[in-house]
Write a protein that holds these residues in place. Structure first.
Motif, PDB file in Angstrom:
ATOM      1  N   GLN A  68     -37.212 -52.843  -6.071  1.00  0.00           N
ATOM      2  CA  GLN A  68     -36.379 -51.680  -5.822  1.00  0.00           C
ATOM      3  C   GLN A  68     -35.525 -51.875  -4.576  1.00  0.00           C
ATOM      4  O   GLN A  68     -34.313 -51.628  -4.594  1.00  0.00           O
ATOM      5  N   ILE A 113     -33.376 -51.559 -17.045  1.00  0.00           N
ATOM      6  CA  ILE A 113     -34.592 -50.999 -16.471  1.00  0.00           C
ATOM      7  C   ILE A 113     -35.279 -50.117 -17.492  1.00  0.00           C
ATOM      8  O   ILE A 113     -34.658 -49.196 -18.058  1.00  0.00           O
ATOM      9  N   ASP A 114     -36.536 -50.399 -17.749  1.00  0.00           N
ATOM     10  CA  ASP A 114     -37.351 -49.582 -18.642  1.00  0.00           C
ATOM     11  C   ASP A 114     -38.352 -48.817 -17.775  1.00  0.00           C
ATOM     12  O   ASP A 114     -39.364 -49.367 -17.335  1.00  0.00           O
ATOM     13  N   TYR A 140     -30.523 -47.842 -18.129  1.00  0.00           N
ATOM     14  CA  TYR A 140     -31.905 -47.405 -18.286  1.00  0.00           C
ATOM     15  C   TYR A 140     -32.204 -47.215 -19.774  1.00  0.00           C
ATOM     16  O   TYR A 140     -31.454 -46.526 -20.486  1.00  0.00           O
ATOM     17  N   ALA A 177     -41.994 -48.538 -19.263  1.00  0.00           N
ATOM     18  CA  ALA A 177     -42.815 -49.750 -19.185  1.00  0.00           C
ATOM     19  C   ALA A 177     -42.912 -50.302 -17.773  1.00  0.00           C
ATOM     20  O   ALA A 177     -43.756 -51.164 -17.500  1.00  0.00           O
ATOM     21  N   GLY A 178     -42.042 -49.837 -16.874  1.00  0.00           N
ATOM     22  CA  GLY A 178     -42.035 -50.364 -15.514  1.00  0.00           C
ATOM     23  C   GLY A 178     -41.508 -51.776 -15.414  1.00  0.00           C
ATOM     24  O   GLY A 178     -41.953 -52.559 -14.571  1.00  0.00           O
ATOM     25  N   THR A 179     -40.548 -52.125 -16.267  1.00  0.00           N
ATOM     26  CA  THR A 179     -40.002 -53.486 -16.290  1.00  0.00           C
ATOM     27  C   THR A 179     -38.501 -53.462 -16.011  1.00  0.00           C
ATOM     28  O   THR A 179     -37.837 -52.432 -16.162  1.00  0.00           O
ATOM     29  N   ALA A 180     -37.993 -54.622 -15.617  1.00  0.00           N
ATOM     30  CA  ALA A 180     -36.554 -54.793 -15.389  1.00  0.00           C
ATOM     31  C   ALA A 180     -36.161 -56.208 -15.788  1.00  0.00           C
ATOM     32  O   ALA A 180     -36.879 -57.165 -15.508  1.00  0.00           O
ATOM     33  N   GLU A 181     -35.021 -56.326 -16.436  1.00  0.00           N
ATOM     34  CA  GLU A 181     -34.534 -57.631 -16.911  1.00  0.00           C
ATOM     35  C   GLU A 181     -33.051 -57.733 -16.623  1.00  0.00           C
ATOM     36  O   GLU A 181     -32.284 -56.798 -16.910  1.00  0.00           O
ATOM     37  N   ASP A 220     -39.829 -55.270  -2.241  1.00  0.00           N
ATOM     38  CA  ASP A 220     -40.038 -55.209  -3.678  1.00  0.00           C
ATOM     39  C   ASP A 220     -38.711 -55.185  -4.419  1.00  0.00           C
ATOM     40  O   ASP A 220     -37.628 -55.200  -3.822  1.00  0.00           O
TER      41      ASP A 220
END
Length: 391
Positions: free
Chosen positions: A45, A111-112, A78, A115-119, A43
């Motif tokens: 992570q 990383i948010d 973050y 919201a569980g998102t990453a960009e 995944d």
């Protein structure tokens, strides 16, 4: 730039601590998991963690007095939390730390956690420069940041470079979670495994993956296939704080993990290390979750969200994990004379937690990394320790 500079290709002979180099349009990207393992359901992570260059260093011999290294780091930030400091590069000359520096710029992984998102936001290559080095033949190591992914672009020196000679040291292969990865250590040579390796006089290959020590079969195969003179695996914390499996699955998974390692290392000293003390999870199952109300204040704090009563249904806690790991090792050691167990509380226990509490509830600070590294070296690499006296 002066015409006296020499650019040296970034070849595997110059890079230690990585399992694979990925060649990119700009340079090379060190990995701590091979491509086949990365492709097997890993995944985001784990992919982030294995690309961060904990324990990876350039090692060469030169008379150069100045060194420049172009890199493209990927830094983390973050949403809602203060900016993280730039990753440090440690410069060692003949084994002694003489300088540190950072690379400005690079890409950013935003990383948010809410919201569980990453960009990923791409950025420019930066340059690290060290000068004032002694004008004599010397061994130089540049330890890359343990908490950033690092793409190596170019190495320049004012004198020729050759790969550092093999010092004949034993290779210590270690796997663990974010604490083994380096978490909040002061610098790449100050993570507890790097400190222990230095004190023990061994060459470190650090396969600590933040949030990702989860008994994955591809990780076991990676350990199986990586040459080593001694191996340690630190098991448990991520399994609890991810609430990944129940006791019924945990026990055979540990056996299978160790079986796979033994396929490639049948008689190599193998040390199973249980979790350090972590008060939030000693008797309370996961998952762990950040306290988002504190992030607005610039603080990151984790809490265990499980119910202690759920242990009856097979949920894991650290005390359950330690009890089972000790039992598994005792059972296997009847037929495996080279297998040993170390209770992680011998490295960081109740007295330590009172003196040096985990700042965010999960991860040790710089002073605690030093204590853990010194204790590990004292218990494992010296006297009658399981890794002592290896030839």
């Amino acid at each position: 730039m002066s015409n006296d500079w020499t650019t040296t290709p970034l070849t595997p002979e110059l890079v230690r601590g990585a399992l694979e180099l990925e060649y990119t349009d700009q340079g090379v990207r060190p990995h701590r998991l091979p491509a086949r393992a990365r492709a097997q359901g890993a995944d985001g992570q784990l992919l982030m963690a294995e690309a961060q260059t904990s324990g990876v260093r350039l090692a060469f011999r030169t008379r150069a007095t100045a060194v420049e290294l172009d890199t493209l780091p990927t830094k983390r930030t973050y949403v809602g939390a203060p900016p993280r400091p730039d990753g440090l590069y440690d410069l060692l000359v003949d084994g002694r730390l003489v300088d540190q520096g950072s690379v400005v710029g690079g890409s950013t992984l935003v990383i948010d956690m809410t919201a569980g998102t990453a960009e990923t936001r791409t950025g420019p290559v930066g340059t690290l420069r060290f000068d004032g080095l002694p004008a004599r033949a010397k061994d130089v190591e540049i330890w890359l940041p343990h908490n950033e992914a690092t793409e190596l672009v170019a190495l320049r020196t004012d004198a020729p470079v050759e790969p550092a000679a093999d010092r004949g040291r034993n290779v210590w292969l270690h796997h663990g979670s974010s604490i083994s990865h380096g978490s909040d250590a002061a610098s790449p040579t100050a993570t507890w495994p790097a400190l222990a390796a230095s004190l023990g006089g061994v060459e470190l290959v650090n396969l600590g993956y933040g949030g990702s020590a989860l008994l994955d079969p591809f990780t076991a195969r990676t350990l199986r296939d990586t040459p080593a003179d001694m191996i340690s695996v630190k098991i448990g914390l991520n399994l609890v704080n991810a609430d990944l499996m129940r006791l019924r699955a945990f026990v055979p998974a540990v056996h299978g993990f160790l079986d796979t390692i033994r396929e490639g290392h049948p008689t190599t000293p193998l040390l199973v290390v249980s979790p350090l003390l972590c008060p939030i999870h000693e008797d309370t199952p996961g998952p762990a979750a950040p306290d988002f109300s504190l992030m607005a204040e610039g603080r990151l704090q984790f809490r265990a969200t499980g119910d202690p009563e759920e242990r009856a249904a097979g949920k894991l806690t650290l005390n359950v994990v330690r009890e089972e790991l000790a039992r598994i090792v005792e059972q296997r050691a009847v037929e495996d004379a080279h297998l040993a167990y170390l209770d992680g509380r011998d490295l960081y226990g109740e007295a330590d937690a009172s003196e040096l509490p985990l700042p965010d509830g999960l991860h040790p600070d710089a002073a605690t990394h030093r204590r853990i590294g010194e204790r590990f070296a004292g218990r494992v690499f010296t006297g009658d320790g399981v890794f002592a006296g290896r030839e």
